[in-house]
Design a protein around this motif. Structure first.
Motif, PDB file in Angstrom:
ATOM      1  N   GLU A   1       4.937   1.650  13.723  1.00  0.00           N
ATOM      2  CA  GLU A   1       4.645   0.216  13.807  1.00  0.00           C
ATOM      3  C   GLU A   1       5.919  -0.558  13.479  1.00  0.00           C
ATOM      4  OE1 GLU A   1       2.794   2.391  12.333  1.00  0.00           O
ATOM      5  OE2 GLU A   1       0.775   2.228  13.151  1.00  0.00           O
ATOM      6  N   LEU A   2       6.564  -1.107  14.472  1.00  0.00           N
ATOM      7  CA  LEU A   2       7.885  -1.712  14.276  1.00  0.00           C
ATOM      8  C   LEU A   2       7.835  -3.067  13.600  1.00  0.00           C
ATOM      9  CD1 LEU A   2       9.646  -0.840  17.667  1.00  0.00           C
ATOM     10  CD2 LEU A   2       9.698   0.419  15.498  1.00  0.00           C
ATOM     11  N   ASP A   3       6.745  -3.797  13.753  1.00  0.00           N
ATOM     12  CA  ASP A   3       6.720  -5.194  13.320  1.00  0.00           C
ATOM     13  C   ASP A   3       5.847  -5.455  12.099  1.00  0.00           C
ATOM     14  OD1 ASP A   3       8.379  -5.913  15.478  1.00  0.00           O
ATOM     15  OD2 ASP A   3       6.643  -5.969  16.827  1.00  0.00           O
ATOM     16  N   ASP A   4       5.454  -4.406  11.379  1.00  0.00           N
ATOM     17  CA  ASP A   4       4.615  -4.581  10.191  1.00  0.00           C
ATOM     18  C   ASP A   4       5.322  -3.972   8.980  1.00  0.00           C
ATOM     19  OD1 ASP A   4       2.687  -4.554   8.160  1.00  0.00           O
ATOM     20  OD2 ASP A   4       1.046  -4.403   9.612  1.00  0.00           O
ATOM     21  N   PRO A   5       6.101  -4.779   8.244  1.00  0.00           N
ATOM     22  CA  PRO A   5       6.840  -4.241   7.095  1.00  0.00           C
ATOM     23  C   PRO A   5       5.935  -3.712   6.004  1.00  0.00           C
ATOM     24  CG  PRO A   5       6.982  -6.643   7.169  1.00  0.00           C
ATOM     25  CD  PRO A   5       6.375  -6.211   8.462  1.00  0.00           C
ATOM     26  N   GLY A   6       4.694  -4.218   5.927  1.00  0.00           N
ATOM     27  CA  GLY A   6       3.765  -3.728   4.923  1.00  0.00           C
ATOM     28  C   GLY A   6       3.400  -2.275   5.144  1.00  0.00           C
ATOM     29  N   ILE A   7       3.144  -1.908   6.401  1.00  0.00           N
ATOM     30  CA  ILE A   7       2.836  -0.511   6.722  1.00  0.00           C
ATOM     31  C   ILE A   7       4.039   0.373   6.440  1.00  0.00           C
ATOM     32  CG2 ILE A   7       2.309   1.074   8.613  1.00  0.00           C
ATOM     33  CD1 ILE A   7       0.559  -1.064   9.833  1.00  0.00           C
ATOM     34  N   LEU A   8       5.215  -0.083   6.851  1.00  0.00           N
ATOM     35  CA  LEU A   8       6.439   0.679   6.589  1.00  0.00           C
ATOM     36  C   LEU A   8       6.621   0.926   5.096  1.00  0.00           C
ATOM     37  CD1 LEU A   8       9.217   1.899   7.333  1.00  0.00           C
ATOM     38  CD2 LEU A   8      10.145  -0.431   7.194  1.00  0.00           C
ATOM     39  N   ARG A   9       6.443  -0.105   4.299  1.00  0.00           N
ATOM     40  CA  ARG A   9       6.635   0.030   2.856  1.00  0.00           C
ATOM     41  C   ARG A   9       5.633   1.020   2.260  1.00  0.00           C
ATOM     42  NH1 ARG A   9       9.327  -2.503  -1.092  1.00  0.00           N
ATOM     43  NH2 ARG A   9      10.244  -3.898   0.462  1.00  0.00           N
ATOM     44  N   ARG A  10       4.378   0.916   2.673  1.00  0.00           N
ATOM     45  CA  ARG A  10       3.367   1.841   2.149  1.00  0.00           C
ATOM     46  C   ARG A  10       3.673   3.282   2.560  1.00  0.00           C
ATOM     47  NH1 ARG A  10      -0.071  -2.439   3.571  1.00  0.00           N
ATOM     48  NH2 ARG A  10      -0.662  -1.418   5.542  1.00  0.00           N
ATOM     49  N   ASP A  11       4.086   3.464   3.822  1.00  0.00           N
ATOM     50  CA  ASP A  11       4.428   4.808   4.280  1.00  0.00           C
ATOM     51  C   ASP A  11       5.607   5.383   3.496  1.00  0.00           C
ATOM     52  OD1 ASP A  11       2.417   4.770   6.133  1.00  0.00           O
ATOM     53  OD2 ASP A  11       3.720   4.567   7.895  1.00  0.00           O
ATOM     54  N   ALA A  12       6.623   4.573   3.272  1.00  0.00           N
ATOM     55  CA  ALA A  12       7.803   5.033   2.546  1.00  0.00           C
ATOM     56  C   ALA A  12       7.457   5.372   1.099  1.00  0.00           C
ATOM     57  CB  ALA A  12       8.905   3.983   2.605  1.00  0.00           C
ATOM     58  N   GLU A  13       6.636   4.544   0.475  1.00  0.00           N
ATOM     59  CA  GLU A  13       6.233   4.811  -0.909  1.00  0.00           C
ATOM     60  C   GLU A  13       5.446   6.115  -1.015  1.00  0.00           C
ATOM     61  OE1 GLU A  13       4.134   1.228  -1.786  1.00  0.00           O
ATOM     62  OE2 GLU A  13       5.928   0.164  -2.533  1.00  0.00           O
ATOM     63  N   ARG A  14       4.543   6.342  -0.058  1.00  0.00           N
ATOM     64  CA  ARG A  14       3.768   7.581  -0.058  1.00  0.00           C
ATOM     65  C   ARG A  14       4.672   8.788   0.181  1.00  0.00           C
ATOM     66  NH1 ARG A  14      -0.980   5.137   3.834  1.00  0.00           N
ATOM     67  NH2 ARG A  14      -2.380   4.356   2.216  1.00  0.00           N
ATOM     68  N   ALA A  15       5.608   8.643   1.110  1.00  0.00           N
ATOM     69  CA  ALA A  15       6.523   9.745   1.408  1.00  0.00           C
ATOM     70  C   ALA A  15       7.343  10.116   0.181  1.00  0.00           C
ATOM     71  CB  ALA A  15       7.432   9.371   2.574  1.00  0.00           C
ATOM     72  N   LYS A  16       7.832   9.118  -0.521  1.00  0.00           N
ATOM     73  CA  LYS A  16       8.593   9.381  -1.738  1.00  0.00           C
ATOM     74  C   LYS A  16       7.717  10.037  -2.795  1.00  0.00           C
ATOM     75  CE  LYS A  16      11.219   7.109  -5.447  1.00  0.00           C
ATOM     76  NZ  LYS A  16      11.693   5.820  -5.994  1.00  0.00           N
ATOM     77  N   GLU A  17       6.484   9.558  -2.914  1.00  0.00           N
ATOM     78  CA  GLU A  17       5.589  10.062  -3.952  1.00  0.00           C
ATOM     79  C   GLU A  17       5.273  11.547  -3.777  1.00  0.00           C
ATOM     80  OE1 GLU A  17       1.373   8.805  -6.106  1.00  0.00           O
ATOM     81  OE2 GLU A  17       1.832   8.054  -4.106  1.00  0.00           O
ATOM     82  N   ILE A  18       5.153  12.010  -2.517  1.00  0.00           N
ATOM     83  CA  ILE A  18       4.815  13.424  -2.337  1.00  0.00           C
ATOM     84  C   ILE A  18       6.045  14.322  -2.248  1.00  0.00           C
ATOM     85  CG2 ILE A  18       2.625  12.854  -1.237  1.00  0.00           C
ATOM     86  CD1 ILE A  18       3.810  13.818   1.404  1.00  0.00           C
TER      87      ILE A  18
END
Length: 281
Positions: free
Chosen positions: A193-210
């Motif tokens: 999703e290129l235009d939704d920074p909220g989704i990007l941020r949540r995905d990145a946070e989850r990726a870091k967490e695991i």
């Protein structure tokens, strides 16, 4: 000769090999690794043009990031042509991403063709099929494997699942576990999703967490968010230093820090973060 810099994770940006006008943008995006792509982003009739054009990605003035290329699968004629072209490049990539990896032989073949006196590029595997997950332990034992990347789109298509976090949580966790057992880094797939920074941020946070070391992206505006998420915060560094200090004070026995029990696993993790932050002395 490949760069002495090694990928530290955070943002990896991927740019199409057909669009030379985008090369400078990718190289200056602030990503830790910039990868030019001659695989999925290039149509079959344009493969030869792309592999020729992509050499320019590595001939510019010295960048501040690692420069790589994603070649085509070794099970295709274009993959073999890519290897031959890369071996003949005057300016060569620091890093080669090999897609559709399902065997350690893929890594060994790329290294055997490209390694030369004064040049040993990092070779990374793109893990993106059910068969690859079945053979992960063997792939991870490839001596020249530098790290792994998760290919979410191809994997989801293969198993006919969605691209959401829940649908791919098992695959991500399995990849992290295998990479950690082999002591190599893993990079998460881009957020599509290129235009939704909220989704990007949540995905990145989850990726870091695991446990991912960083995350791929296909647009420059994603780089800053990924770097922000994967860079240790001032608070995280302060907490790590407090834990290290408590470990030293207690002689390495179980203790408490800010009302929380801390022991050897916490000490080791905190020391690793402090060492990463401080860098070589």
């Amino acid at each position: 000769m490949a760069s002495d810099i090694r990928p530290s994770g955070r943002a990896w940006i991927i740019t199409p090999g057909m669009h030379e006008d985008r090369f400078a943008i990718a190289r200056k995006s602030g990503a830790a690794v910039a990868v030019v792509d001659v695989e999925d982003s290039v149509a079959l009739p344009d493969k030869q043009i792309a592999r020729t054009t992509s050499e320019a990605f590595f001939t510019r003035p010295a960048p501040t990031c690692i420069l790589g290329i994603r070649m085509n699968s070794l099970t295709t004629l274009d993959g073999i042509k890519d290897l031959a072209a890369l071996a003949a490049y005057t300016a060569r990539p620091d890093l080669v991403v090999v897609p559709k990896v399902e065997s350690p032989r893929d890594i060994e073949l790329v290294a055997s063709v490209l390694d030369a006196d004064g040049y040993t590029p990092d070779v990374w595997a793109l893990i993106e099929s059910p068969r690859a997950f079945d053979t992960l332990p063997a792939i991870m034992r490839a001596p020249r494997l530098g790290g792994v990347l998760f290919g979410s789109a191809d994997y989801a298509a293969s198993v006919r699942c969605g691209l959401g976090w829940d649908a791919l949580h098992y695959a991500r966790s399995a990849l992290i576990n295998a990479a950690s057992a082999a002591n190599i880094p893993a990079i998460d797939a881009p957020t599509w999703e290129l235009d939704d920074p909220g989704i990007l941020r949540r995905d990145a946070e989850r990726a870091k967490e695991i446990g991912f070391h960083g995350k791929g992206c296909v647009h420059p505006r994603h780089v800053q968010v990924i770097n922000e998420i994967f860079t240790p915060t001032t608070e995280e560094i302060a907490q790590a230093r407090a834990i290290v200090e408590a470990a030293d004070t207690s002689g390495g026995t179980v203790t408490t820090v800010d009302g929380k029990m801390r022991g050897t696993p916490f000490f080791n993790r905190a020391r690793a973060l402090v060492a990463e932050t401080d860098g070589p002395s």
